[in-house]
Design an enzyme around this catalytic site. Sequence first.
Site, mmCIF file in Angstrom:
data_model
loop_
_atom_site.group_PDB
_atom_site.id
_atom_site.type_symbol
_atom_site.label_atom_id
_atom_site.label_comp_id
_atom_site.label_asym_id
_atom_site.label_seq_id
_atom_site.Cartn_x
_atom_site.Cartn_y
_atom_site.Cartn_z
ATOM 1 N N SER A 119 1.673 -6.453 9.667
ATOM 2 C CA SER A 119 0.251 -6.283 9.944
ATOM 3 C C SER A 119 -0.001 -5.725 11.334
ATOM 4 C CB SER A 119 -0.472 -7.631 9.810
ATOM 5 O OG SER A 119 0.015 -8.553 10.773
ATOM 6 N N HIS A 140 0.785 -1.724 4.635
ATOM 7 C CA HIS A 140 0.152 -3.004 4.959
ATOM 8 C C HIS A 140 -0.916 -3.360 3.944
ATOM 9 C CE1 HIS A 140 -2.619 -5.504 7.741
ATOM 10 N NE2 HIS A 140 -1.806 -6.287 7.073
ATOM 11 N N GLU A 152 -3.072 -0.006 4.388
ATOM 12 C CA GLU A 152 -2.862 0.887 5.522
ATOM 13 C C GLU A 152 -1.462 1.493 5.403
ATOM 14 O OE1 GLU A 152 -5.325 -1.009 9.244
ATOM 15 O OE2 GLU A 152 -3.454 -2.011 8.695
ATOM 16 N N ASN A 191 -6.425 -4.882 12.057
ATOM 17 C CA ASN A 191 -6.166 -5.994 12.967
ATOM 18 C C ASN A 191 -6.577 -5.686 14.401
ATOM 19 O OD1 ASN A 191 -5.324 -7.818 11.107
ATOM 20 N ND2 ASN A 191 -3.150 -7.675 11.564
#
Length: 286
Positions: A119, A140, A152, A191
Site C-alpha cells: 500500500s 494495490h 492502483e 494513502n
Amino acid sequence: MEIKTIGVVGAGTMGNGIAQVAAQIGCQVVMRDIEDAFVERGMKSIDKFLSRSVEKGKLQADEKEAIVGRITGTTDMSRLKDVDFVIEAVIEDLELKKSVFKELDELCRPEVILASNTSSMSLTEIAAATNRPDKVVGMHFFNPVPLMRLVEVIRGFSTSDDTVAVTTELAKKMGKITVEVKKDSPGFIVNRIMIPHMIEAIKIVEEGIASIEDVDTAVKNGLNYPMGPFELMDLTGIDICYYVAEYFYKELNKESKWVSPNLLKTMIRAGKLGRKTGAGWYDYSK
C-alpha cells in the site's frame, strides 16, 4: 500473454480477497501462506463471503463451489513455480517483501510478472531484490477486495510498459477501475491523501476537541465519505495506519505531519488493532 493460473502469496484479509476475485474470473489460483492455520482461515473467509453472496441471491450455489474449487491453499512456495502471474500480499515489512520477491524470482519462469499489493512501499527497492525489475509492478487492491473497485497500478523505476499493460488488463478483467501511478513514491495516490486525514482525526480526539463518534459523523456527513476515519482504521487495521505513517516519516524528509500521535501508539501497545482483534476505536466483541 494469457494468464490462466495466478499465485497469491499471503492468505490474510487482502490475500484471500485477491485469490477470490482471481478465481471469480476463471483463473486457477494457488494461495500460499507460512502456516496451515493461516491458509485454512483464508479459505474459510472466502467460503463465508461467497456463502453470503448465495444467500443474497447474487451468486448460484454451483457457481460458488466452482470458484472455491479453483483455489488451492498451500504452505509450499514451490507450488507457485508454474503460475502465470504472482501477486504478493504479505504484511507491510519491506525486508520480508524483498525476501519473498527474491524467492519468487528464483522460482518462477523468467517471463512471469511479480506484482506487489503493497500500500505504500517502494516498488523500485522490492524489484532490486530480483533479476527481473522490468517485470515487477505494484498492484494495490483495497479492502474488502471483492467489493472495492479501485486498483492502483504502480511503476517501479524499471517497470516496463508491457508489464503495466498486462497488469492493468488483468485488474480490469477482475472488474476493477485502475489508475496508474507513474512515479514510485511512498503511499502512491490514495494513502498519500488518506493517512494525513487519519492522523488529524486522531489528533482531534487526543486534544479533546471532539469524540471519535462525532469525528466519524462529521466526516461522513460533511465530506460525504462512506466511512469515518476511525471506522476505516478499524476495518483496515490500526497498526497499518501506524506502519504507513512511520514509513512516510522516514521516506518523506521526516516532516512533522507524518509523526504518529501518541494515542495511535497507545492503541497498538494495547493490542486494539480494530475488527481483526475484536476491538479498536470501537468495540466489536458484542
